[in-house]
Design an enzyme around this catalytic site. Structure first.
Site, mmCIF file in Angstrom:
data_model
loop_
_atom_site.group_PDB
_atom_site.id
_atom_site.type_symbol
_atom_site.label_atom_id
_atom_site.label_comp_id
_atom_site.label_asym_id
_atom_site.label_seq_id
_atom_site.Cartn_x
_atom_site.Cartn_y
_atom_site.Cartn_z
ATOM 1 N N TRP A 102 1.152 -1.373 -0.193
ATOM 2 C CA TRP A 102 -0.111 0.354 0.023
ATOM 3 C C TRP A 102 0.720 1.586 -0.555
ATOM 4 O O TRP A 102 0.539 2.449 -0.596
ATOM 5 C CB TRP A 102 -0.931 -0.085 1.314
ATOM 6 C CG TRP A 102 -1.628 1.361 1.048
ATOM 7 C CD1 TRP A 102 -2.883 1.586 0.719
ATOM 8 C CD2 TRP A 102 -1.416 2.618 2.487
ATOM 9 N NE1 TRP A 102 -3.384 2.237 1.235
ATOM 10 C CE2 TRP A 102 -2.484 2.956 2.024
ATOM 11 C CE3 TRP A 102 -0.220 2.970 2.658
ATOM 12 C CZ2 TRP A 102 -2.372 4.936 3.015
ATOM 13 C CZ3 TRP A 102 -0.661 3.760 4.367
ATOM 14 C CH2 TRP A 102 -1.411 4.898 3.674
ATOM 15 N N HIS A 103 1.858 1.407 0.290
ATOM 16 C CA HIS A 103 2.788 2.554 0.522
ATOM 17 C C HIS A 103 3.659 2.660 -0.526
ATOM 18 O O HIS A 103 4.316 3.792 -0.725
ATOM 19 C CB HIS A 103 4.132 2.101 1.992
ATOM 20 C CG HIS A 103 3.209 2.955 3.054
ATOM 21 N ND1 HIS A 103 2.963 1.577 4.226
ATOM 22 C CD2 HIS A 103 2.882 3.317 3.882
ATOM 23 C CE1 HIS A 103 2.748 1.907 5.101
ATOM 24 N NE2 HIS A 103 2.636 3.033 5.250
ATOM 25 N N GLY A 104 4.003 1.905 -1.654
ATOM 26 C CA GLY A 104 4.555 2.074 -2.707
ATOM 27 C C GLY A 104 4.866 0.509 -3.331
ATOM 28 O O GLY A 104 4.514 -0.394 -2.706
ATOM 29 N N PHE A 157 2.010 8.567 -1.186
ATOM 30 C CA PHE A 157 1.282 6.867 -0.466
ATOM 31 C C PHE A 157 0.199 6.819 -1.130
ATOM 32 O O PHE A 157 -0.286 6.330 -1.059
ATOM 33 C CB PHE A 157 2.464 6.522 0.190
ATOM 34 C CG PHE A 157 3.162 6.295 0.965
ATOM 35 C CD1 PHE A 157 4.841 6.176 -0.524
ATOM 36 C CD2 PHE A 157 4.100 7.222 2.044
ATOM 37 C CE1 PHE A 157 6.042 6.488 0.043
ATOM 38 C CE2 PHE A 157 5.651 6.770 2.205
ATOM 39 C CZ PHE A 157 5.730 6.796 1.430
#
Length: 466
Positions: A322-324, A466
């Site tokens: 999810w962050h990247g 993000f």
């Protein structure tokens, strides 16, 4: 446009005056908020506003179908969730998976050429996707009735939280939009305190730490000693905390001034005694969202010890992704998953909180250093850079360290940081003792001092990526 820029500050003051000039009509206030939110998104690209509006229409349609279908509500929910995930995957992860899949085809000597398409990542897409998931699930559980379309559009686009969170739950935030009685400014002293803390954290302290330690050390890790490299990790851990918690303070203060409450997102995470406690203190809106919408639906801890650990690692891998869209974020999530599994195994065979009960200080040190180690993969854009840093940590014992800087960073974490537990409440109390006539002068002086000390340039919100 940065929320810390002078231009945004002036625009917010004008909007604030116009907004409260219509205080008798929450509907007009909602309309102003909706227009302002779409203008903020559109300031990055008008296509981003268009994508957000189309997505809003589609998700709203699914919510209507879920509410109207007695026997097929679950099917409509699954279909709506699939559309949300596909939309996020298309815009955020298409290029990453295309590259990885192409490498796999090349490895198998398959003559398959995937199309190279440049896809811009819409600002805030991760956050409004999670907002929409909470809305669809709440409709299915009958926690909410179907919202009015424009209320739902405001829920997804609310400009204080669309750029970098926190993640709002539909059942908590939509009732704040659909109000009949006039709103009022909530806790003004707290709101202004949070705005001041945000400027200090992001603009001043975070910028200084980044310029003096993070950027130089991470740019050339092979030239620094082991102690300096540890300081670099410590400094980045402090910077990302100041940056993200500072952003949360900023938007929470803005929301309070507009009559809204956002969820608590940080609670002194570096005082955590284990990884489980860390994730109950860090980015709370995300960790609780993953718990409620991924970990528990997977089975949580209800299907045996081994299945629980599988659910833990899957949840943390998804958190990393999810962050990247990068292997480094997957490794970061995997490290937290493995650490959490190790903690669960220790609780099972040694006793719950075995280390913490014997030495809270050792437990905190272990947790702190493990979290700092994982931040290495979060910062580095590729795995090779992270490996270079790890190699330097193992080999650079003969390089003379900078003891003064190391002492400064370490002192902050181990002595100053624990003392900040009640600082916000103490600062609010001091503000209430100052005459309202002199209060603006106090704010102006603090802001002037921060701008004078802070490094030049406009700081970036790390989580906005993000």
């Amino acid at each position: 446009m940065s929320y810390l820029s002078i231009e945004f500050g002036l625009l917010f003051i004008v909007f604030f005056a116009l907004y409260w000039g219509c205080y008798r009509s929450p509907k007009i206030q909602n309309s102003l908020l909706l227009v302002a939110s779409y203008l903020v998104v559109g300031s990055y690209s008008w296509q981003f506003s268009l994508i957000l509006f189309i997505y809003t229409c589609v998700i709203y349609l699914f919510s209507v179908m879920i509410a109207a279908s007695e026997h097929h509500a679950k099917r409509w929910l699954v279909l709506g969730l699939c559309v949300s995930i596909i939309n996020l995957a298309l815009f955020k992860y298409f290029d990453f998976f295309r590259y990885e899949l192409q490498e796999f085809f090349n490895l198998l000597n398959l003559s398959v050429l995937l199309p190279a398409i440049t896809v811009l990542i819409p600002i805030g897409i991760s956050f409004y996707t999670f907002h929409s998931v909470s809305y669809l699930v709440s409709i299915k559980k009958k926690e909410l009735a179907v919202a009015k379309f424009w209320d739902f559009a405001l829920f997804l686009s609310f400009f204080p939280s669309i750029i970098a969170g926190p993640i709002n739950r539909a059942k908590d935030f939509l009732p704040q939009i659909n109000v009949a009685q006039p709103r009022e400014i909530l806790e003004p002293f707290r709101a202004f305190t949070l705005l001041i803390l945000a400027v200090i954290k992001v603009y001043c302290l975070g910028g200084l730490i980044s310029d003096h330690w993070v950027k130089p050390i991470f740019a050339n890790p092979l030239e620094f000693s082991v102690i300096d490299l540890l300081v670099g990790l410590y400094a980045y851990a402090i910077q990302i905390y100041l940056n993200f918690s500072g952003y949360t303070d900023l938007v929470t203060g803005m929301a309070l001034l507009l009559g809204f409450r956002l969820p608590i997102n940080f609670n002194l995470p570096y005082l955590a005694l284990n990884l489980r406690e860390f994730w109950s203190r860090w980015h709370i809106s995300l960790s609780s969202w993953i718990r409620d919408y991924i970990y528990i639906p997977l089975g949580g801890n209800r299907r045996g010890f081994i299945r629980t650990q599988i659910n833990v690692i899957l949840a943390m891998l998804l958190s990393g992704l999810w962050h990247g869209a990068g292997l480094n974020f997957i490794i970061w999530g995997a490290c937290h998953g493995i650490g959490s599994i190790a903690l669960n195994i220790g609780d099972r065979y040694l006793g719950k909180n075995w280390v913490t009960l014997r030495s809270p200080m050792v437990a905190r040190l272990l947790t702190w250093h493990y979290v700092c180690f994982t931040w290495l993969f979060f910062y580095c854009e590729n795995v090779s850079d992270a490996l270079d840093y790890l190699v330097a940590l193992v080999h650079n014992f003969l390089i003379e360290p900078q003891y003064a800087e190391a002492f400064g960073v370490i002192s902050f974490i181990y002595f100053i940081y624990p003392m900040c537990k009640n600082f916000t409440e103490w600062f609010i109390m001091q503000l209430t003792k100052i005459s309202l006539v002199f209060l603006p002068l106090v704010f102006i002086f603090i802001l002037w001092l921060v701008i004078y000390i802070a490094p030049s340039g406009m700081p970036n919100f790390i989580y906005a990526n993000f």
